[in-house]
Design an enzyme around this catalytic site. Sequence first.
Site, PDB file in Angstrom:
ATOM      1  N   ASN A 129      -2.411  16.058   8.408  1.00 27.38           N
ATOM      2  CA  ASN A 129      -2.999  17.101   7.568  1.00 27.38           C
ATOM      3  C   ASN A 129      -2.812  16.726   6.103  1.00 27.38           C
ATOM      4  O   ASN A 129      -1.707  16.369   5.687  1.00 27.38           O
ATOM      5  CB  ASN A 129      -2.328  18.452   7.865  1.00 27.38           C
ATOM      6  CG  ASN A 129      -2.978  19.593   7.120  1.00 27.38           C
ATOM      7  OD1 ASN A 129      -4.000  19.422   6.467  1.00 27.38           O
ATOM      8  ND2 ASN A 129      -2.373  20.760   7.201  1.00 27.38           N
TER       9      ASN A 129
ATOM     10  N   GLU B 280       5.224  20.391  16.639  1.00 28.39           N
ATOM     11  CA  GLU B 280       4.935  19.043  16.133  1.00 28.39           C
ATOM     12  C   GLU B 280       5.444  17.996  17.120  1.00 28.39           C
ATOM     13  O   GLU B 280       6.603  18.049  17.566  1.00 28.39           O
ATOM     14  CB  GLU B 280       5.580  18.821  14.762  1.00 28.39           C
ATOM     15  CG  GLU B 280       4.909  19.631  13.666  1.00 28.39           C
ATOM     16  CD  GLU B 280       5.387  19.239  12.276  1.00 28.39           C
ATOM     17  OE1 GLU B 280       4.777  19.690  11.307  1.00 28.39           O
ATOM     18  OE2 GLU B 280       6.378  18.485  12.166  1.00 28.39           O
TER      19      GLU B 280
ATOM     20  N   SER C 134      -0.030  21.224  12.657  1.00 30.40           N
ATOM     21  CA  SER C 134      -0.425  20.824  11.315  1.00 30.40           C
ATOM     22  C   SER C 134      -1.892  20.379  11.299  1.00 30.40           C
ATOM     23  O   SER C 134      -2.308  19.542  12.100  1.00 30.40           O
ATOM     24  CB  SER C 134       0.478  19.680  10.827  1.00 30.40           C
ATOM     25  OG  SER C 134       0.134  19.299   9.527  1.00 30.40           O
ATOM     26  N   GLY C 135      -2.660  20.947  10.385  1.00 30.26           N
ATOM     27  CA  GLY C 135      -4.084  20.609  10.283  1.00 30.26           C
ATOM     28  C   GLY C 135      -4.994  21.521  11.063  1.00 30.26           C
ATOM     29  O   GLY C 135      -6.213  21.326  11.083  1.00 30.26           O
TER      30      GLY C 135
ATOM     31  N   THR D  42      -2.982  27.653   6.951  1.00 32.88           N
ATOM     32  CA  THR D  42      -2.959  28.048   5.538  1.00 32.88           C
ATOM     33  C   THR D  42      -4.282  28.676   5.122  1.00 32.88           C
ATOM     34  O   THR D  42      -4.317  29.680   4.403  1.00 32.88           O
ATOM     35  CB  THR D  42      -2.641  26.823   4.657  1.00 32.88           C
ATOM     36  OG1 THR D  42      -1.387  26.267   5.064  1.00 32.88           O
ATOM     37  CG2 THR D  42      -2.567  27.213   3.197  1.00 32.88           C
TER      38      THR D  42
ATOM     39  N   GLY E  14       3.570  24.750  13.067  1.00 33.26           N
ATOM     40  CA  GLY E  14       3.246  24.705  14.492  1.00 33.26           C
ATOM     41  C   GLY E  14       4.087  23.667  15.211  1.00 33.26           C
ATOM     42  O   GLY E  14       4.852  22.916  14.610  1.00 33.26           O
TER      43      GLY E  14
ATOM     44  N   SER F 200      -0.482  19.896   4.366  1.00 31.81           N
ATOM     45  CA  SER F 200       0.437  20.441   5.364  1.00 31.81           C
ATOM     46  C   SER F 200       1.550  21.233   4.687  1.00 31.81           C
ATOM     47  O   SER F 200       2.174  20.776   3.725  1.00 31.81           O
ATOM     48  CB  SER F 200       1.045  19.305   6.189  1.00 31.81           C
ATOM     49  OG  SER F 200       1.987  19.797   7.102  1.00 31.81           O
ATOM     50  N   SER F 201       1.786  22.449   5.181  1.00 37.74           N
ATOM     51  CA  SER F 201       2.899  23.258   4.670  1.00 37.74           C
ATOM     52  C   SER F 201       4.198  22.681   5.208  1.00 37.74           C
ATOM     53  O   SER F 201       4.409  22.630   6.414  1.00 37.74           O
ATOM     54  CB  SER F 201       2.748  24.716   5.122  1.00 37.74           C
ATOM     55  OG  SER F 201       1.581  25.289   4.603  1.00 37.74           O
TER      56      SER F 201
END
Length: 1004
Positions: free
Chosen positions: A157, A386, A107-108, A112, A384, A160-161
């Site tokens: 993030n 985590e 994340s981050g 995206t 991703g 974050s998705s």
Amino acid sequence: MEASLTARDRVGIQDFVLLDAHTSETAFLDNLRKRFHENLIYTYIGTLLVSVNPYRELDMYSKKQMDTYMGVNFFELPPHIYALADNVFRTMLSECNNHFILISGESGAGKTEASKKVLQFYAVSCPSTKVLNNVRDRLVLSNPVLEAFGNAKTLKNDNSSRFGKYMDIQFDHQGGAVGGHILSYLLEKSRVVHQNHGERNFHIFYQLVEGGEEDLLRWLGLERNCQNYNYLVQGNCTKVSSINDKNDWKTVRKALSVIDFSEGDTENLFGIIASVLHLGNIKFEADHRGYASLNNNQEMQWVSKLLGIPAQVLQQGLTHRKIEAKTEEVFSPFSVDHAVYARDALAKAIYGRTFNWLVNRINESLANKDSSRKTVIGLLDIYGFEVFNVNSFEQFCINYCNEKLQQLFIELTLKSEQEEYKLEGIEWEPVPYFNNKIICDLVEAKHKGIISLLDEECLRPGEATDLTFLEKMEEKIGGHPHFVTHKLADQKTRKTLERGDFRLLHYAGEVTYCVVGFLDKNNDLLYRNGKEVMRQSKNTIIRLCFPSTEPDSKRRPETVVTQFKSSLVGLTDILLSKEPWYVRCIKPNEAKQPGRFDDVLVRHQVKYLGLMEHLRVRRAGFAYRRKYEIFLQRYKPLCPDTWPNWRGTAAEGVRCLIKYLGYRSDEYKMGRTKIFIRHPKTLFATEDAFQVCKHKLATRIQAKYKGYRVKGDFQKQREAATKIENCWRGLMARKEREKRAWAVKVIKKFIKGFMTRNQPACIDNSEYLAYVRQNYLTRLKENLPKTVLEKDAWLTPPPIMQEASQLLKKIYIRHMVWKYVHGVSVQKKGQVLSFMFLKMCDFTEGEEDISIKVLQLIGPECIKYSVPVVKYDRNGFRPRLRQLIFTLEAAYLVEEAKIKQRIECFPWGSLFHGVSLQYLTPPLFFQGDLVLQCDYLFEALTKLSVIANKQNCIRVVQGSVRFDIQPGREGFVDFKSGQESMVYRAKNGHLMVVSVSRRTSVTN
């Protein structure tokens, strides 16, 4: 890529495959760091693209950059996501098969953004028509809508998705984007009702509250303050500096209209979002029996209004559970805790199903209506790996997904390597690598995997808790080398584990999970009467999300982890049917600061992204491989036999080239279409030799080219000079011919005119006569007489100018006289007149105008001169017409045939005492007491002066003239200028003479 090998010491190597120490993480990180500090965020591992988030805007995504990478060989330009996107696109068109791009990272890391860049590149590079542009706009604008409903701020993030997304982009045979389809995976629904500290709910809630129009908020019953809503304040982070909710709201509204959402759908969608916020504000209190009751009827009314559900039905669904017996239904009241659980479960179900409806609605707008075969490029933007301080059920599912993708990634990479070696006829050497199948089996194995144990614990009767689930894992899989708990760990490891934790040794490293909440999140149960309440909704979206046709089986629905496992199996099948391409995104630091490279953090990501594994697979055999044509085209200057042109096949040329370079047999292999070089140092030595050779060749080529250019310039200048000379000579010859033709024509006309000069003017002699006139006037201008005395010196005119010459002569003489007269002073004029009078001869004139009777009366007296005059009486100045006659003896005033007055003048000296002149109009002549007006003054005075022989007695008088009327009585004549000439008696008794121009007045 080869073009930048010379700068490898400063900016690193563009392809990690060319690293000498390819097994060293330190060398890998050093290369990545060098490129990051030079703002080179992209690096290859073969065809895999490594992307490091720069945390700032870089000028490398413009339309110009897109045009640069379109249609270019993958390794020809520096690494870029546009290069990968273009290569995928061109490969799809040429091979007519399907591909996918897997974008992964924590994340981050920029996953995206990477997917957005790929979509933007295809939006620009694909063929453009009105229909294709419509599809393209919907593909691009589906992103902000899905981000609003599926993304949220987390600790790592700000965008974050919180769901996995796989998008298929469908292309026709010409490469035009004609449709698309989106699959979503495991939306983090628990975020709707709970957020960790420092995190937010999904973006759409804040966008609606902060950016919604006043009328819309009033209709939804919302206030513009996020602090008023329980579901938005649990993370204590409603405002984020990097997020502008108002602007994002406008983007979402515009995107919904482009994606073809109707106004009704949009209103219903926002009504559902607002109902979730109102639902979160509903609070329960225990009544006297301990059962849950509602104390916030207003929030209940808003939920009822927005969802179109009767308030009583909604209230019963939130406070009671429906239990079905054999023949009857019983409603059992909830406790407060159960009511809160039912409320949150309903909120999660409403939002989760609405999100699925939204994805399906977008898919309808992207659907391709043409049933012909299409090729596809898939974009997989998946969560991703985590690792948080506290890792729960969501992290377990996400990391399980990454384990599966890593397994697929290694299999596909090895498969593609093996296939390439097989196609090229190169012997494949087995590659040692970490196979994470043991971890995947630990999680997903039937009956003894963690997922199976979790489902059994959720479904078994009796009191099942998270701790009983942990105990079952310790019992069933306690001996697994990749699983450990506090109970199973050694003394040292126990210090890092709580009693409710278990630890899995993933391929990317160890992750400790807390079992608290695993069962509840996995069950994600919505009571049956909650579904029945939703089916009574008048909101069309809710009715579609909770269809009446949904089976109401008494069997428990599949758990969340089982559904997720099934979706991963489907995703794996999809990916296995397509050609893979990879983008690995890396986060350089946790603080999101540009220019900062955290070695520990990056090393961890390199490890769990499997980059070293991939590099080892790519380097297992040969570090470098290129088609014969490309290799020969670049390095042929190194061999005299291949430079400048090789006449044979490319393979033969490469064989000749490497023989000349001295490659050892263990350093390379010759495939069917490619050359394989085993060690990077061999390639670098070849590249360095090429750089030296290139400078020499450049000097020779430059010299030849300069000579060629100079010679060419000289030839061009010579040709240009010859052309200019020819043109100039031709121009001058034409001008000379034109001059001569003109001269002949003029001479002919002149001769003809001269011959007909005495004839009347006609076409033949008109120009000649004009020339004669001009010539005469020009000569006359230069030979004009200077004085009146030279009037006989007038230039003799030609016959045609006789008349004009006479007129000009008269005019010019008059002009000279006028000029002379106006240049003479008054005194000079008197002297001239006296001199003229003396020279004049006696003459008699005008006798024919004198009456015969008067002539008889005068008798023998010789008349010298006569002139008509006007006599003014002494008293009253009455004018009388008379004739003045001079003889040698007297002067007479005659009226017709009568002599009115005879003035004895003999001798004349007694009469002519003096004459006074005054300039006036008409002229007056005074003699003694006579006041006479005479039109011929100078003539009369001349005669008078000659007869009297007194030429010096004329006196010029200025102003008034005095005369004697009778002895002792004087009279005066005054003069003035006016517009009209007249003579009259003024009021003062004087004779007033008004004149227009100056003349002469005489008194005697």
